[in-house]
Design an enzyme around this catalytic site. Structure first.
Site, PDB file in Angstrom:
ATOM      1  N   HIS A 150       0.875  -1.266   0.035  1.00 31.35           N
ATOM      2  CA  HIS A 150      -0.074  -0.079   0.047  1.00 31.35           C
ATOM      3  C   HIS A 150       0.647   1.341   0.018  1.00 31.35           C
ATOM      4  O   HIS A 150       0.443   2.288  -0.612  1.00 31.35           O
ATOM      5  CB  HIS A 150      -0.991  -0.021   1.155  1.00 31.35           C
ATOM      6  CG  HIS A 150      -1.817  -1.045   1.189  1.00 31.35           C
ATOM      7  ND1 HIS A 150      -2.826  -1.421   2.176  1.00 31.35           N
ATOM      8  CD2 HIS A 150      -2.475  -2.072   0.142  1.00 31.35           C
ATOM      9  CE1 HIS A 150      -3.508  -2.398   2.057  1.00 31.35           C
ATOM     10  NE2 HIS A 150      -3.402  -2.704   0.568  1.00 31.35           N
ATOM     11  N   LYS A 385      -3.330  -9.308   6.226  1.00 35.33           N
ATOM     12  CA  LYS A 385      -2.873  -9.200   4.741  1.00 35.33           C
ATOM     13  C   LYS A 385      -1.687  -8.375   4.212  1.00 35.33           C
ATOM     14  O   LYS A 385      -1.407  -8.036   3.181  1.00 35.33           O
ATOM     15  CB  LYS A 385      -4.214  -8.435   4.323  1.00 35.33           C
ATOM     16  CG  LYS A 385      -5.648  -9.009   4.561  1.00 35.33           C
ATOM     17  CD  LYS A 385      -6.928  -8.562   4.185  1.00 35.33           C
ATOM     18  CE  LYS A 385      -7.944  -9.418   4.552  1.00 35.33           C
ATOM     19  NZ  LYS A 385      -9.249  -8.637   4.316  1.00 35.33           N
ATOM     20  N   MET A 386      -0.903  -8.104   5.378  1.00 38.32           N
ATOM     21  CA  MET A 386       0.350  -7.425   4.859  1.00 38.32           C
ATOM     22  C   MET A 386       0.535  -6.170   4.205  1.00 38.32           C
ATOM     23  O   MET A 386       1.534  -6.066   3.635  1.00 38.32           O
ATOM     24  CB  MET A 386       1.389  -8.691   4.356  1.00 38.32           C
ATOM     25  CG  MET A 386       1.318 -10.111   4.733  1.00 38.32           C
ATOM     26  SD  MET A 386       1.522 -10.100   6.521  1.00 38.32           S
ATOM     27  CE  MET A 386       0.822 -11.684   6.879  1.00 38.32           C
ATOM     28  N   CYS A 387      -0.653  -5.446   4.392  1.00 36.01           N
ATOM     29  CA  CYS A 387      -0.728  -4.093   3.510  1.00 36.01           C
ATOM     30  C   CYS A 387      -0.497  -4.339   2.199  1.00 36.01           C
ATOM     31  O   CYS A 387       0.090  -3.391   1.615  1.00 36.01           O
ATOM     32  CB  CYS A 387       0.754  -3.456   4.256  1.00 36.01           C
ATOM     33  SG  CYS A 387       0.310  -2.853   5.936  1.00 36.01           S
ATOM     34  N   ALA A 388      -0.878  -5.480   1.776  1.00 29.81           N
ATOM     35  CA  ALA A 388      -0.885  -5.661   0.250  1.00 29.81           C
ATOM     36  C   ALA A 388      -2.375  -6.442  -0.026  1.00 29.81           C
ATOM     37  O   ALA A 388      -2.137  -7.623  -0.409  1.00 29.81           O
ATOM     38  CB  ALA A 388       0.385  -6.257  -0.051  1.00 29.81           C
TER      39      ALA A 388
END
Length: 434
Positions: A150, A385-388
């Site tokens: 992100h 969600k790993m900022c992705a």
């Protein structure tokens, strides 16, 4: 930046810096490799649900890496000498200014940057990408893949016309898709190593495709910098964070060509960004490093990044990479033997990667699995969600579920890897037998 040299001999400052800001990096005698830099916290024990405790097995390096002992020692030396930078006439102010600017040069060398590239200290990679987005001319077309973190996806959406490319099925397809979307004056923004899968993107090939079309390329190197040497000479801009580089003291870096940076309004308006202020006017500093580092900078954060860069360079990238690849191979082999566990990958299991592995396990929700690993085995992994979100959704077959990520670093041992693999095997076997 403005250098104050009015008080004393510069050679005396050199001696002070050598005596007070420089120390040989501390190396580990029991971690991945005996010649590698050591990290703090390897002796920390964590409680388990049964009331016992075990040494912590940290598999969350990709989120924030622990502090290198060499970084801690550098800051222990620097803190008593800390003073304002760039305009102070006092001895400690001069000393701190020299150390801060020397840190800029150390980071430049670490990144393989050009001599005339600007090196701007920021808060983190997200801050760096937002700074760059504020400086890129408004008529610039920005090309970005949907798979981006992100920080590298959302920074551009409010200012620029953005071409969002779908998930490429291979590294070659990524280069082809980018080449087709780029035009003279456009900007390609891409990650160097995925924070979800660890896969290395073909940055050199993407850079060549961009430059062949009169475009530029900006690279998010947050996950590359701790694991592989950077070749900034092939790209136009690069950003990374200290907290992922074993220097968790609130600083990051943006490095790149100075023309867009020098022409844009300051990212922050305040002291240091201006060279002349009148009743109704302001003339901004010409140097992009001054223009975009308004206010008192995070001097200790910059010194921490510099110390980390020096320690990694002193260890030597061949040794660092070889040690990581041995552990990563052991981890991936072990995970492949756990029933119901599926490693996630954009381009397949053979694609080159850094020390990051994400996976899902049949019958386990990611958060529950991560919590169980912590409570019963003293293992710390990442879930979510790993900022992705787009990439995780794609890897999850279109659903919005979460995943588990295990990432390794300089404090990881074979015993840690074996504990994680054994824990997962035990948990899947117990659930299958229930």
């Amino acid at each position: 930046m403005e250098h104050v040299q009015s008080c004393g001999d510069s050679r005396a400052l050199d001696m002070l810096i050598q005596e007070n800001f420089t120390r040989r990096p501390t190396v580990s005698s029991h971690l991945m490799d005996s010649a590698l830099p050591a990290v703090a916290g390897t002796d920390v024990r964590v409680p388990l649900a049964d009331g016992s405790s075990v040494p912590y097995a940290n598999f969350d390096y990709a989120a924030s890496a622990p502090c290198l002992l060499a970084v801690k020692e550098a800051l222990d030396l620097a803190v008593p000498l800390y003073a304002s930078v760039h305009r102070g006439a006092g001895r400690l102010s001069q000393l701190t200014t020299r150390a801060y600017e020397d840190a800029r040069q150390t980071v430049r060398r670490f990144a393989g940057a050009r001599r005339d590239d600007a090196v701007i200290f920021t808060r983190n990679t997200t801050d760096s990408m937002n700074l760059l987005a504020s400086c890129v001319p408004l008529d610039t077309t920005v090309v970005v893949f949907e798979s981006e973190h992100h920080a590298n996806l959302l920074s551009w959406l409010h200012r620029h016309f953005v071409v969002r490319l779908p998930m490429p099925a291979s590294a070659e397809e990524a280069v082809s898709a980018a080449a087709s979307a780029l035009s003279p004056g456009s900007l390609l923004v891409v990650t160097a190593a995925s924070n979800v899968t660890g896969e290395l993107w073909p940055v050199e090939e993407l850079a060549a495709a961009a430059h062949a079309r009169g475009a530029r390329i900006a690279v998010d190197a947050a996950q590359l910098a701790p694991h592989r040497p950077m070749k900034m000479s092939t790209v136009d801009y690069v950003a990374f964070s200290g907290h992922k580089l074993y220097a968790p003291f609130g600083a990051g870096v943006l490095i790149g060509r100075g023309d867009w940076l020098a022409a844009a309004d300051p990212y922050l308006r305040g002291g240091g960004a201006s060279k002349l202020v009148g009743p109704d006017t302001v003339v901004w500093a010409d140097d992009p490093q001054e223009r975009h580092e308004a206010g008192s900078p995070n001097v200790l954060g910059a010194l921490a990044i510099s110390a980390a860069c020096s320690a990694l360079e002193a260890a030597g990238w061949p040794s660092l990479v070889a040690a990581e690849e041995r552990l990563l191979a052991r981890l991936r082999l072990g995970l492949s033997m756990v029933p119901g566990l599926r490693e996630l990958s954009l381009w397949g299991p053979e694609s080159p990667r850094v020390g990051i592995v994400s996976f899902v396990v049949d019958g386990w929700e990611a958060r529950a699995l991560a919590q169980t690993l912590s409570d019963h085995y003293g293992v710390g992994v990442r879930d979510g969600k790993m900022c992705a979100h787009n990439l995780v959704r794609h890897l999850h077959g279109g659903s919005d579920g979460s995943i588990v990520r295990a990432s390794i670093g300089l404090g990881t041992t074979r015993a840690h890897v074996d504990r994680l693999v054994t824990a997962l095997a035990d948990l899947t076997a117990a659930r299958a037998a229930a």
